[in-house]
Design a protein around this motif. Structure first.
Motif: not given
Length: 223
Positions: A39-44
Motif C-alpha cells: 500500500k505504501g509503494r502504491v501511495r508513493l
C-alpha cells in the motif's frame, strides 16, 4: 510515518487482532506488513506520478508564458518600427531626437498622422514638433486638436481633419507660455494684431518645444 498514519495503523491493529484471534500472530503480522508495504509503494507511486504531472504542467505553463512573452516582444518591436517609420515620414530630419511625447502620440493616433501626410501637408512639408491642445478660436468657440509648427507654416488641425487654421511665420511677433490651472499650460502667440491662445497642454516640456520651434522660425520677435 505521519501521526495520522500511525493512529490509523493502531486502529487497524486493534481490528485485525479481534478478527484473527485463532490465527498465528506471526503470520498475521507478516501479511499485514506486506499489505502495508504494498500500500505504501502504491501511495508513493501515486505521489511521484502526481509530482511528475505537476512538474510537466509547470514546464508547459512556463513554455506557454515564454511564447506569449516572445510574441509580445515581437509585436512591440514591429509596432516600434512602424511608429519610428511614421515619425521619420512626418517629422523633419527623419524625426531624429523625437520626444517620448511625440512617439506616444503618433503611436496612439497613427491614422491621423498618416492622414497629415496624405491630405494636409504640402510637398516637402515636415512637422518640427506638435502638441495636442485646445484652440480658443473665439470666446464661444474652443476646438481640440494638434498645434503643429512645420518647416513651412504653423497648422492647427482637429483629429477629424474637418477644421484647420494656418498661420504664417512672418506674421508671428512673439510666443509666451502661461500656467492654466493646476496641471495645464498654454501658449499665447502674438500674430500680427491678433492674439492666438492655445491651452489645455499637459506636458510642459513639449509645450516649450513647440513654442520655441515657432519662435525660431518666426521672422520677427518682440523683445
Amino acid at each position: 510515518m505521519g501521526i495520522y498514519q500511525t493512529v490509523c495503523h493502531k486502529v487497524e491493529d486493534m481490528f485485525i487482532k479481534m478478527l484473527t484471534k485463532k490465527e498465528d500472530p506471526a503470520n498475521v503480522k507478516i501479511k499485514v506488513d506486506r499489505y502495508r508495504e504494498e500500500k505504501g509503494r502504491v501511495r508513493l507511486q501515486r505521489k511521484e506520478a502526481k509530482a511528475l504531472k505537476n512538474e510537466e504542467q509547470r514546464k508547459i505553463r512556463t513554455q506557454q508564458q515564454q511564447e506569449k512573452d516572445r510574441l509580445k516582444r515581437e509585436q512591440e518591436e514591429r509596432e516600434r518600427r512602424e511608429v519610428e517609420q511614421l515619425i521619420s515620414n512626418v517629422m523633419e530630419n527623419n524625426g531624429q531626437g523625437y520626444s517620448s511625447y511625440e512617439f506616444n502620440e503618433i503611436k496612439r493616433n497613427k491614422v491621423f498622422f498618416q492622414s497629415l501626410l496624405q491630405r494636409v501637408f504640402e510637398p516637402n512639408e515636415k512637422a518640427l514638433t506638435f502638441i495636442f491642445c485646445e484652440y480658443d478660436k473665439t470666446s464661444k468657440q474652443e476646438i481640440k486638436g494638434y498645434l503643429i509648427p512645420t518647416n513651412k507654416r504653423v497648422i492647427f488641425i482637429n483629429k477629424n481633419l474637418n477644421f484647420m487654421d494656418k498661420f504664417r511665420y512672418q506674421t508671428v511677433i512673439n510666443v509666451n507660455w502661461f500656467k492654466d490651472g493646476l496641471l495645464e499650460r498654454g501658449l499665447k502667440i502674438q500674430y500680427g494684431k491678433r492674439r492666438l491662445e492655445f491651452d489645455e497642454m499637459f506636458d510642459q516640456e513639449q509645450m516649450k518645444k513647440v513654442g520655441n520651434a515657432i519662435l525660431n522660425k518666426a521672422s520677427r520677435r518682440a523683445i
